[in-house]
Design a protein around this motif. Sequence first.
Motif, PDB file in Angstrom:
ATOM      1  N   SER A 114       0.831  -1.200   0.000  1.00  0.00           N
ATOM      2  CA  SER A 114       0.000   0.000   0.000  1.00  0.00           C
ATOM      3  C   SER A 114       0.867   1.252   0.000  1.00  0.00           C
ATOM      4  O   SER A 114       2.082   1.196   0.255  1.00  0.00           O
ATOM      5  CB  SER A 114      -0.928   0.000   1.212  1.00  0.00           C
ATOM      6  OG  SER A 114      -1.891  -1.039   1.108  1.00  0.00           O
ATOM      7  N   HIS A 180      -9.647  -2.465   5.143  1.00  0.00           N
ATOM      8  CA  HIS A 180      -9.217  -2.894   3.805  1.00  0.00           C
ATOM      9  C   HIS A 180      -7.873  -3.625   3.883  1.00  0.00           C
ATOM     10  O   HIS A 180      -7.098  -3.615   2.919  1.00  0.00           O
ATOM     11  CB  HIS A 180      -9.076  -1.680   2.880  1.00  0.00           C
ATOM     12  CG  HIS A 180     -10.370  -1.045   2.492  1.00  0.00           C
ATOM     13  ND1 HIS A 180     -11.126  -1.475   1.429  1.00  0.00           N
ATOM     14  CD2 HIS A 180     -11.058  -0.011   3.047  1.00  0.00           C
ATOM     15  CE1 HIS A 180     -12.218  -0.729   1.326  1.00  0.00           C
ATOM     16  NE2 HIS A 180     -12.197   0.165   2.296  1.00  0.00           N
ATOM     17  N   THR A 185      -4.062  -0.431  -0.785  1.00  0.00           N
ATOM     18  CA  THR A 185      -4.768   0.855  -0.745  1.00  0.00           C
ATOM     19  C   THR A 185      -3.819   2.020  -1.031  1.00  0.00           C
ATOM     20  O   THR A 185      -2.604   1.907  -0.908  1.00  0.00           O
ATOM     21  CB  THR A 185      -5.434   1.083   0.623  1.00  0.00           C
ATOM     22  OG1 THR A 185      -4.424   1.015   1.656  1.00  0.00           O
ATOM     23  CG2 THR A 185      -6.502   0.032   0.899  1.00  0.00           C
TER      24      THR A 185
END
Length: 292
Positions: A114, A180, A185
């Motif tokens: 991420s 999440h 992300t």
Amino acid sequence: MIKKGFSSLGVGLLYLVSLLPYFILYLIADVLFFLLYHVTHYRRKVVQQNLANAFPEKSLAERQSIEKKYFRFLADLIVETIKLTTLSQEEVIKRVRIENRQMLDNAAFKKGKSIIGAVGHYGNWESGCLRMGLITERPCIIAYKPLSNEVFDRFFYNLRTRFGAYLVPMKNTFRKIVSHRHEVTFTVLAGDQTPSREEAVYFTNFLNQPTAVFLGVEKLAKATDSLVVFCDVRRVKRGYYSCTFVPLFDNPKLTAEYEITNAHVQYLENVIREEPQYWLWSHRRWKFKPTI
């Protein structure tokens, strides 16, 4: 931006204004500049004091030039932000050019890592954040500081989430990322927000003065082992911007305390010093000093 007296009627009027073509909006901006700068003197003393503190090495004439350019840009920023409420995805993509999307793919996303992106209130950050929600199919989480005016807060919430981004209060950002945790992300946080006195646990030198800063970028990056980038949004010309993702840290867990915070704050300062008129000088950024 000007918040006082903002109402549901005001939102409706802004919607109608947003339907106007850009050439008319910029005529409105020219009038707005005259009103802000010459008639109402909107926060000019705040801007002058901020510039004097930030650039003591510059002459009065140089600071006055920056001040005037800033108010011209502020007027443009206001009408451009209003326009975003009805601007199409295609037009946003056209007006905010991403210089190196491949960096995100190659440096992080393809590795299942991420990204935490630090931004500043520089250029048209609203256009930049809206564009970031369109660069990837992965969840885009934008952390924000809720506004006290509920109608104004709802206006910006609707604006920033138009293309599917998640807008989350700063204090809830980690919880949202955790929700999440099985996905890659892209989380965006403003690195130059002003914390409250109670939240001001760390001061760093920013624009020639001790400055309280949030530690959210650093804390989230270390907690999630995310790549840290600076989202460098620059103005190209009226209504057009570019965004370059600048890698800062690949392995945040290996950094020293405050190293990440100091790095993204310093990067923003370097950007501001290059073209200072595009930063939010009318914000009362330095409300208090560190206690000794």
